[in-house]
Structure formats: structure tokens, C-alpha cells
Scaffold this motif. Structure first.
Motif, PDB file in Angstrom:
ATOM      1  N   GLY A  18      22.341  -5.514 -31.153  1.00 44.81           N
ATOM      2  CA  GLY A  18      23.609  -5.138 -31.755  1.00 44.81           C
ATOM      3  C   GLY A  18      23.616  -5.293 -33.255  1.00 44.81           C
ATOM      4  O   GLY A  18      24.058  -4.410 -33.990  1.00 44.81           O
ATOM      5  N   VAL A  19      23.098  -6.390 -33.747  1.00 45.40           N
ATOM      6  CA  VAL A  19      23.150  -6.686 -35.175  1.00 45.40           C
ATOM      7  C   VAL A  19      22.080  -5.922 -35.951  1.00 45.40           C
ATOM      8  O   VAL A  19      22.260  -5.647 -37.137  1.00 45.40           O
ATOM      9  CB  VAL A  19      23.036  -8.210 -35.411  1.00 45.40           C
ATOM     10  CG1 VAL A  19      22.997  -8.550 -36.883  1.00 45.40           C
ATOM     11  CG2 VAL A  19      24.191  -8.937 -34.731  1.00 45.40           C
ATOM     12  N   ALA A  20      20.996  -5.528 -35.311  1.00 45.64           N
ATOM     13  CA  ALA A  20      19.881  -4.874 -36.011  1.00 45.64           C
ATOM     14  C   ALA A  20      20.296  -3.591 -36.723  1.00 45.64           C
ATOM     15  O   ALA A  20      19.661  -3.192 -37.694  1.00 45.64           O
ATOM     16  CB  ALA A  20      18.746  -4.577 -35.039  1.00 45.64           C
ATOM     17  N   GLY A  21      21.355  -2.956 -36.271  1.00 49.16           N
ATOM     18  CA  GLY A  21      21.778  -1.716 -36.893  1.00 49.16           C
ATOM     19  C   GLY A  21      22.698  -1.882 -38.082  1.00 49.16           C
ATOM     20  O   GLY A  21      23.002  -0.915 -38.772  1.00 49.16           O
ATOM     21  N   HIS A  22      23.137  -3.096 -38.349  1.00 51.99           N
ATOM     22  CA  HIS A  22      24.033  -3.330 -39.488  1.00 51.99           C
ATOM     23  C   HIS A  22      23.257  -3.284 -40.795  1.00 51.99           C
ATOM     24  O   HIS A  22      22.051  -3.477 -40.826  1.00 51.99           O
ATOM     25  CB  HIS A  22      24.729  -4.679 -39.349  1.00 51.99           C
ATOM     26  CG  HIS A  22      25.623  -4.759 -38.155  1.00 51.99           C
ATOM     27  ND1 HIS A  22      26.192  -5.923 -37.735  1.00 51.99           N
ATOM     28  CD2 HIS A  22      26.060  -3.818 -37.272  1.00 51.99           C
ATOM     29  CE1 HIS A  22      26.932  -5.713 -36.667  1.00 51.99           C
ATOM     30  NE2 HIS A  22      26.858  -4.434 -36.362  1.00 51.99           N
ATOM     31  N   LEU A  34      12.101  -6.360 -34.228  1.00 51.84           N
ATOM     32  CA  LEU A  34      11.991  -5.280 -33.246  1.00 51.84           C
ATOM     33  C   LEU A  34      10.821  -4.347 -33.584  1.00 51.84           C
ATOM     34  O   LEU A  34      10.089  -3.924 -32.686  1.00 51.84           O
ATOM     35  CB  LEU A  34      13.302  -4.504 -33.167  1.00 51.84           C
ATOM     36  CG  LEU A  34      14.490  -5.296 -32.608  1.00 51.84           C
ATOM     37  CD1 LEU A  34      15.775  -4.466 -32.688  1.00 51.84           C
ATOM     38  CD2 LEU A  34      14.244  -5.774 -31.188  1.00 51.84           C
ATOM     39  N   GLN A  35      10.621  -4.039 -34.869  1.00 49.63           N
ATOM     40  CA  GLN A  35       9.514  -3.173 -35.259  1.00 49.63           C
ATOM     41  C   GLN A  35       8.163  -3.827 -34.965  1.00 49.63           C
ATOM     42  O   GLN A  35       7.222  -3.148 -34.564  1.00 49.63           O
ATOM     43  CB  GLN A  35       9.612  -2.805 -36.741  1.00 49.63           C
ATOM     44  CG  GLN A  35      10.636  -1.730 -37.026  1.00 49.63           C
ATOM     45  CD  GLN A  35      10.371  -0.447 -36.249  1.00 49.63           C
ATOM     46  OE1 GLN A  35      11.188  -0.047 -35.431  1.00 49.63           O
ATOM     47  NE2 GLN A  35       9.242   0.183 -36.478  1.00 49.63           N
ATOM     48  N   GLU A  53      23.942  -5.493 -20.741  1.00 52.14           N
ATOM     49  CA  GLU A  53      24.318  -5.993 -22.067  1.00 52.14           C
ATOM     50  C   GLU A  53      23.760  -5.095 -23.168  1.00 52.14           C
ATOM     51  O   GLU A  53      24.440  -4.820 -24.149  1.00 52.14           O
ATOM     52  CB  GLU A  53      23.818  -7.432 -22.268  1.00 52.14           C
ATOM     53  CG  GLU A  53      24.619  -8.462 -21.530  1.00 52.14           C
ATOM     54  CD  GLU A  53      24.220  -9.878 -21.901  1.00 52.14           C
ATOM     55  OE1 GLU A  53      23.555 -10.078 -22.947  1.00 52.14           O
ATOM     56  OE2 GLU A  53      24.562 -10.791 -21.148  1.00 52.14           O
ATOM     57  N   TRP A  54      22.518  -4.663 -23.017  1.00 53.79           N
ATOM     58  CA  TRP A  54      21.917  -3.778 -24.012  1.00 53.79           C
ATOM     59  C   TRP A  54      22.754  -2.512 -24.155  1.00 53.79           C
ATOM     60  O   TRP A  54      23.000  -2.045 -25.261  1.00 53.79           O
ATOM     61  CB  TRP A  54      20.500  -3.407 -23.606  1.00 53.79           C
ATOM     62  CG  TRP A  54      19.441  -4.419 -23.871  1.00 53.79           C
ATOM     63  CD1 TRP A  54      19.597  -5.769 -24.045  1.00 53.79           C
ATOM     64  CD2 TRP A  54      18.049  -4.171 -23.967  1.00 53.79           C
ATOM     65  NE1 TRP A  54      18.378  -6.356 -24.234  1.00 53.79           N
ATOM     66  CE2 TRP A  54      17.407  -5.394 -24.187  1.00 53.79           C
ATOM     67  CE3 TRP A  54      17.276  -3.027 -23.859  1.00 53.79           C
ATOM     68  CZ2 TRP A  54      16.031  -5.515 -24.331  1.00 53.79           C
ATOM     69  CZ3 TRP A  54      15.905  -3.137 -23.995  1.00 53.79           C
ATOM     70  CH2 TRP A  54      15.284  -4.368 -24.238  1.00 53.79           C
ATOM     71  N   ASP A  55      23.175  -1.941 -23.023  1.00 52.67           N
ATOM     72  CA  ASP A  55      23.972  -0.707 -23.054  1.00 52.67           C
ATOM     73  C   ASP A  55      25.268  -0.897 -23.842  1.00 52.67           C
ATOM     74  O   ASP A  55      25.698   0.002 -24.554  1.00 52.67           O
ATOM     75  CB  ASP A  55      24.303  -0.236 -21.637  1.00 52.67           C
ATOM     76  CG  ASP A  55      23.111   0.381 -20.919  1.00 52.67           C
ATOM     77  OD1 ASP A  55      22.132   0.746 -21.586  1.00 52.67           O
ATOM     78  OD2 ASP A  55      23.179   0.491 -19.678  1.00 52.67           O
ATOM     79  N   ARG A  56      25.878  -2.065 -23.696  1.00 51.35           N
ATOM     80  CA  ARG A  56      27.154  -2.329 -24.369  1.00 51.35           C
ATOM     81  C   ARG A  56      27.000  -2.653 -25.851  1.00 51.35           C
ATOM     82  O   ARG A  56      27.878  -2.352 -26.642  1.00 51.35           O
ATOM     83  CB  ARG A  56      27.887  -3.489 -23.691  1.00 51.35           C
ATOM     84  CG  ARG A  56      28.499  -3.143 -22.354  1.00 51.35           C
ATOM     85  CD  ARG A  56      29.443  -4.228 -21.852  1.00 51.35           C
ATOM     86  NE  ARG A  56      28.939  -5.582 -21.938  1.00 51.35           N
ATOM     87  CZ  ARG A  56      28.206  -6.188 -21.014  1.00 51.35           C
ATOM     88  NH1 ARG A  56      27.859  -5.551 -19.926  1.00 51.35           N
ATOM     89  NH2 ARG A  56      27.817  -7.432 -21.174  1.00 51.35           N
ATOM     90  N   ARG A  63      18.850   1.668 -30.214  1.00 54.01           N
ATOM     91  CA  ARG A  63      18.641   2.725 -29.208  1.00 54.01           C
ATOM     92  C   ARG A  63      17.387   3.533 -29.526  1.00 54.01           C
ATOM     93  O   ARG A  63      16.629   3.891 -28.619  1.00 54.01           O
ATOM     94  CB  ARG A  63      19.865   3.622 -29.131  1.00 54.01           C
ATOM     95  CG  ARG A  63      21.056   2.951 -28.505  1.00 54.01           C
ATOM     96  CD  ARG A  63      22.239   3.907 -28.346  1.00 54.01           C
ATOM     97  NE  ARG A  63      23.477   3.193 -28.150  1.00 54.01           N
ATOM     98  CZ  ARG A  63      23.834   2.552 -27.051  1.00 54.01           C
ATOM     99  NH1 ARG A  63      23.029   2.522 -26.023  1.00 54.01           N
ATOM    100  NH2 ARG A  63      24.999   1.929 -26.978  1.00 54.01           N
ATOM    101  N   THR A  64      17.147   3.800 -30.800  1.00 54.14           N
ATOM    102  CA  THR A  64      15.927   4.505 -31.196  1.00 54.14           C
ATOM    103  C   THR A  64      14.707   3.657 -30.871  1.00 54.14           C
ATOM    104  O   THR A  64      13.696   4.149 -30.353  1.00 54.14           O
ATOM    105  CB  THR A  64      15.980   4.831 -32.705  1.00 54.14           C
ATOM    106  OG1 THR A  64      17.132   5.632 -32.949  1.00 54.14           O
ATOM    107  CG2 THR A  64      14.737   5.565 -33.163  1.00 54.14           C
TER     108      THR A  64
END
Length: 159
Positions: A18-22, A34-35, A53-56, A63-64
Motif C-alpha cells: 500500500g505505501v510503496a506507491g506513495h 519490492l524491486q 489484503e493485497w487486493d484491498r 499491482r505492476t
């Protein structure tokens, strides 16, 4: 437990995704984590509970990442049997108000213990502390290492 020498089979908490996209804070560290998992030999365990949980919570970036991991065969689905673990928590002697938080993250610990290399990647310090406390009552739950975004993922373990 990983199939490749030096690889790790990890559990990734949804809070990381969730936070990785901020764009602010430590999101850059999370993207790096993640990379690293994506580009080296490590793989990720995914239980139904974690998938929900991942979906939410997954960010666009996550997601990428997830799609790339899946296409490379680096997501390992597992089915957990949690009933006996939930019973163990209920009888562990910790204050009842602590149990809902432990039950919420129990799937992470069970996956890491039963299928992985006993590593949960999460920034949830409350969960890590709760399971550390639980380990005093039930030592089996103490065998999990909790890594956060400041804990570098090794590119490969020494064989």
C-alpha cells in the motif's frame, strides 16, 4: 526453502504494497525492497488471507510489481490451516484485547513458519512487537524475523 541456492521465500505484508506507491516518506525504500525481490532470485508466499489484503491495499506500483512477479513465477500460493493457531492464541494467556491484532496478522506468521524462510516483510511494528510478546507464551511463534523497509533485502544468500 527457496528453490534456487541463495534464494529466500518471503512473506510480504499488505502494508508494504500500500505505501510503496506513495511519493512521500519511506515509500522509496519500500519500492526498493519490492524491486530487489523482483530482480533477484527471491520469491513470495501468498495465502488467500494475504491475497485478500493485497487486493484491498495494493498501490498502482504494487499491482505492476505483482503482475511482474506473477509472470516470472515468483508468487507461490499456499493454503493455510489457521484453526489450531487461532485456538493457540485464544489460550496463550495474553490480555484478550491484544488478540484481535494478533489474529489479524496470524496468517503472515503461519505462512512464514510453515512454508517460507521465516521472514515477514512488514512496517507494522505493532504486529512485530505483538508476536514477540506472544513468543514468550508460545515459543514457536518467535522463530519469525520481521524485516521493515530499512532492512535491506540481500541480493542472494551465501550458499
Amino acid at each position: 526453502m527457496g528453490d534456487n541456492p541463495g534464494s529466500l521465500l518471503l512473506v510480504v505484508d499488505a502494508d508494504i504494497l500500500g505505501v510503496a506507491g506513495h511519493s512521500e516518506g519511506h515509500a522509496s525504500n519500500l519500492r526498493d525492497v519490492l524491486q530487489t525481490i523482483l530482480t533477484v532470485c527471491h520469491r513470495v508466499l501468498l495465502s488467500e488471507e494475504a491475497r485478500s489484503e493485497w487486493d484491498r491495499h495494493a498501490s498502482r506500483f504494487a499491482r505492476t510489481w505483482w503482475t511482474a512477479m506473477s509472470s516470472r513465477g515468483k508468487i507461490r500460493p499456499v493454503t493455510l490451516q489457521l484453526a489450531s493457531h487461532v485456538e493457540a492464541l485464544a489460550g496463550c494467556g495474553l490480555p484478550p484485547e491484544r488478540l484481535p491484532n494478533l489474529n489479524k496478522d496470524l496468517h503472515l506468521v503461519v505462512a512464514a513458519l510453515e512454508y517460507g524462510d521465516r521472514i515477514v516483510i512488514s512496517n507494522d511494528k505493532r504486529a512485530a512487537g505483538g508476536f514477540s510478546e506472544l513468543a514468550r507464551a508460545i515459543p514457536a511463534y518467535g522463530g519469525v524475523a520481521w524485516w521493515d523497509s530499512n532492512h535491506p533485502i540481500p541480493p542472494r544468500l551465501s550458499s
